[in-house]
Design a protein around this motif. Sequence first.
Motif, PDB file in Angstrom:
ATOM      1  N   MET A   1      19.128  30.781  59.614  1.00 44.72           N
ATOM      2  CA  MET A   1      19.056  30.672  58.180  1.00 44.72           C
ATOM      3  C   MET A   1      20.455  30.340  57.638  1.00 44.72           C
ATOM      4  N   THR A   2      20.528  29.310  56.836  1.00 42.96           N
ATOM      5  CA  THR A   2      21.786  28.940  56.189  1.00 42.96           C
ATOM      6  C   THR A   2      21.881  29.636  54.839  1.00 42.96           C
ATOM      7  N   HIS A   3      23.074  30.106  54.557  1.00 40.02           N
ATOM      8  CA  HIS A   3      23.304  30.816  53.306  1.00 40.02           C
ATOM      9  C   HIS A   3      24.647  30.365  52.755  1.00 40.02           C
ATOM     10  N   ALA A   4      24.688  30.068  51.481  1.00 44.77           N
ATOM     11  CA  ALA A   4      25.954  29.663  50.848  1.00 44.77           C
ATOM     12  C   ALA A   4      26.067  30.346  49.490  1.00 44.77           C
ATOM     13  N   GLU A   5      27.228  30.853  49.215  1.00 45.15           N
ATOM     14  CA  GLU A   5      27.532  31.490  47.931  1.00 45.15           C
ATOM     15  C   GLU A   5      28.911  31.042  47.507  1.00 45.15           C
ATOM     16  N   GLU A   6      29.169  31.098  46.234  1.00 37.40           N
ATOM     17  CA  GLU A   6      30.522  30.913  45.737  1.00 37.40           C
ATOM     18  C   GLU A   6      30.816  32.022  44.755  1.00 37.40           C
ATOM     19  N   TRP A   7      31.831  32.803  45.076  1.00 34.82           N
ATOM     20  CA  TRP A   7      32.262  33.889  44.217  1.00 34.82           C
ATOM     21  C   TRP A   7      33.590  33.509  43.599  1.00 34.82           C
ATOM     22  N   THR A   8      33.814  33.985  42.400  1.00 31.52           N
ATOM     23  CA  THR A   8      35.047  33.672  41.695  1.00 31.52           C
ATOM     24  C   THR A   8      35.869  34.943  41.501  1.00 31.52           C
ATOM     25  N   VAL A   9      37.158  34.844  41.811  1.00 33.89           N
ATOM     26  CA  VAL A   9      38.088  35.944  41.565  1.00 33.89           C
ATOM     27  C   VAL A   9      39.170  35.436  40.636  1.00 33.89           C
ATOM     28  N   GLY A  10      39.385  36.155  39.566  1.00 36.81           N
ATOM     29  CA  GLY A  10      40.469  35.837  38.637  1.00 36.81           C
ATOM     30  C   GLY A  10      41.418  37.012  38.562  1.00 36.81           C
ATOM     31  N   VAL A  11      42.697  36.725  38.488  1.00 42.31           N
ATOM     32  CA  VAL A  11      43.702  37.776  38.357  1.00 42.31           C
ATOM     33  C   VAL A  11      44.386  37.596  37.006  1.00 42.31           C
ATOM     34  N   HIS A  12      44.373  38.643  36.212  1.00 41.94           N
ATOM     35  CA  HIS A  12      44.949  38.622  34.865  1.00 41.94           C
ATOM     36  C   HIS A  12      46.144  39.568  34.844  1.00 41.94           C
ATOM     37  N   LEU A  13      47.299  39.062  34.423  1.00 45.10           N
ATOM     38  CA  LEU A  13      48.537  39.836  34.437  1.00 45.10           C
ATOM     39  C   LEU A  13      49.088  40.006  33.030  1.00 45.10           C
ATOM     40  N   THR A  14      49.593  41.207  32.741  1.00 42.91           N
ATOM     41  CA  THR A  14      50.304  41.452  31.494  1.00 42.91           C
ATOM     42  C   THR A  14      51.540  42.284  31.830  1.00 42.91           C
ATOM     43  N   GLU A  15      52.607  42.058  31.080  1.00 47.67           N
ATOM     44  CA  GLU A  15      53.847  42.810  31.283  1.00 47.67           C
ATOM     45  C   GLU A  15      54.320  43.327  29.942  1.00 47.67           C
ATOM     46  N   GLU A  16      54.686  44.598  29.931  1.00 50.58           N
ATOM     47  CA  GLU A  16      55.204  45.198  28.712  1.00 50.58           C
ATOM     48  C   GLU A  16      56.118  46.355  29.085  1.00 50.58           C
ATOM     49  N   ASP A  17      57.321  46.356  28.532  1.00 51.50           N
ATOM     50  CA  ASP A  17      58.282  47.444  28.731  1.00 51.50           C
ATOM     51  C   ASP A  17      58.537  47.757  30.206  1.00 51.50           C
ATOM     52  N   GLY A  18      58.690  46.716  31.029  1.00 56.79           N
ATOM     53  CA  GLY A  18      59.021  46.922  32.435  1.00 56.79           C
ATOM     54  C   GLY A  18      57.860  47.267  33.337  1.00 56.79           C
ATOM     55  N   THR A  19      56.641  47.289  32.795  1.00 59.18           N
ATOM     56  CA  THR A  19      55.456  47.579  33.609  1.00 59.18           C
ATOM     57  C   THR A  19      54.530  46.370  33.597  1.00 59.18           C
ATOM     58  N   THR A  20      54.175  45.917  34.792  1.00 60.39           N
ATOM     59  CA  THR A  20      53.221  44.813  34.933  1.00 60.39           C
ATOM     60  C   THR A  20      51.879  45.401  35.323  1.00 60.39           C
ATOM     61  N   LYS A  21      50.847  45.005  34.618  1.00 62.40           N
ATOM     62  CA  LYS A  21      49.480  45.448  34.922  1.00 62.40           C
ATOM     63  C   LYS A  21      48.678  44.228  35.350  1.00 62.40           C
ATOM     64  N   ALA A  22      47.797  44.440  36.329  1.00 63.43           N
ATOM     65  CA  ALA A  22      46.946  43.355  36.817  1.00 63.43           C
ATOM     66  C   ALA A  22      45.498  43.815  36.870  1.00 63.43           C
ATOM     67  N   ARG A  23      44.615  42.890  36.569  1.00 65.55           N
ATOM     68  CA  ARG A  23      43.168  43.083  36.744  1.00 65.55           C
ATOM     69  C   ARG A  23      42.690  41.959  37.633  1.00 65.55           C
ATOM     70  N   VAL A  46      67.436  44.554  38.986  1.00 63.41           N
ATOM     71  CA  VAL A  46      67.395  43.307  38.227  1.00 63.41           C
ATOM     72  C   VAL A  46      65.933  42.986  37.957  1.00 63.41           C
ATOM     73  N   GLU A  47      65.618  42.610  36.731  1.00 58.57           N
ATOM     74  CA  GLU A  47      64.225  42.298  36.391  1.00 58.57           C
ATOM     75  C   GLU A  47      63.869  40.899  36.876  1.00 58.57           C
ATOM     76  N   VAL A  48      62.902  40.848  37.798  1.00 57.60           N
ATOM     77  CA  VAL A  48      62.382  39.583  38.316  1.00 57.60           C
ATOM     78  C   VAL A  48      60.873  39.625  38.093  1.00 57.60           C
ATOM     79  N   PRO A  49      60.385  39.022  37.010  1.00 57.11           N
ATOM     80  CA  PRO A  49      58.961  39.117  36.670  1.00 57.11           C
ATOM     81  C   PRO A  49      58.018  38.711  37.804  1.00 57.11           C
ATOM     82  N   ALA A  50      58.393  37.725  38.593  1.00 58.30           N
ATOM     83  CA  ALA A  50      57.504  37.264  39.666  1.00 58.30           C
ATOM     84  C   ALA A  50      57.223  38.379  40.673  1.00 58.30           C
TER      85      ALA A  50
END
Length: 100
Positions: A1-23, A46-50
Motif C-alpha cells: 500500500m502506498t501512502h503519502a502525506e505532507e505535513w507543514t511545520v512553521g517556527v515563529h520567533l519573537t524577542e523581547e528584553d533579551g528573551t527569545t520565544k519560539a513556537r 554579547v547579544e547575537v540574535p541569531a
Amino acid sequence: MTHAEEWTVGVHLTEEDGTTKARAVLDTGKTTLVGRGRARCNPQDVEVPAIGDELAASRAMRDLAGQLMRAADRDLAAVGAVPEQPRTGYGWPEDLGPDK
C-alpha cells in the motif's frame, strides 16, 4: 500500500528584553501540535540574535517532537502494540545502545 502525506511545520520567533520565544507549529491537516521553547541572553554576553533564535527554535522543535512521539505511543497502545519494555529514548534499537 502506498501512502503519502505532507505535513507543514512553521517556527515563529519573537524577542523581547533579551528573551527569545519560539513556537513550532505542526499542521498535519487533521491535527495541530504546538511546541514551545525559549532562550535568554546572559546580560554579560554579547547579544547575537541569531543564537537566541537557534536555541529557542531547537527547544520548540524538541518539545514538538516529544509531543508527536507521545501521540504515536498512545496510538500504538490503542491498537495493542505496546513495547515490551518502557522506552528510555527514541530511535531505532541499535541507536540506543550503552555507548550512544
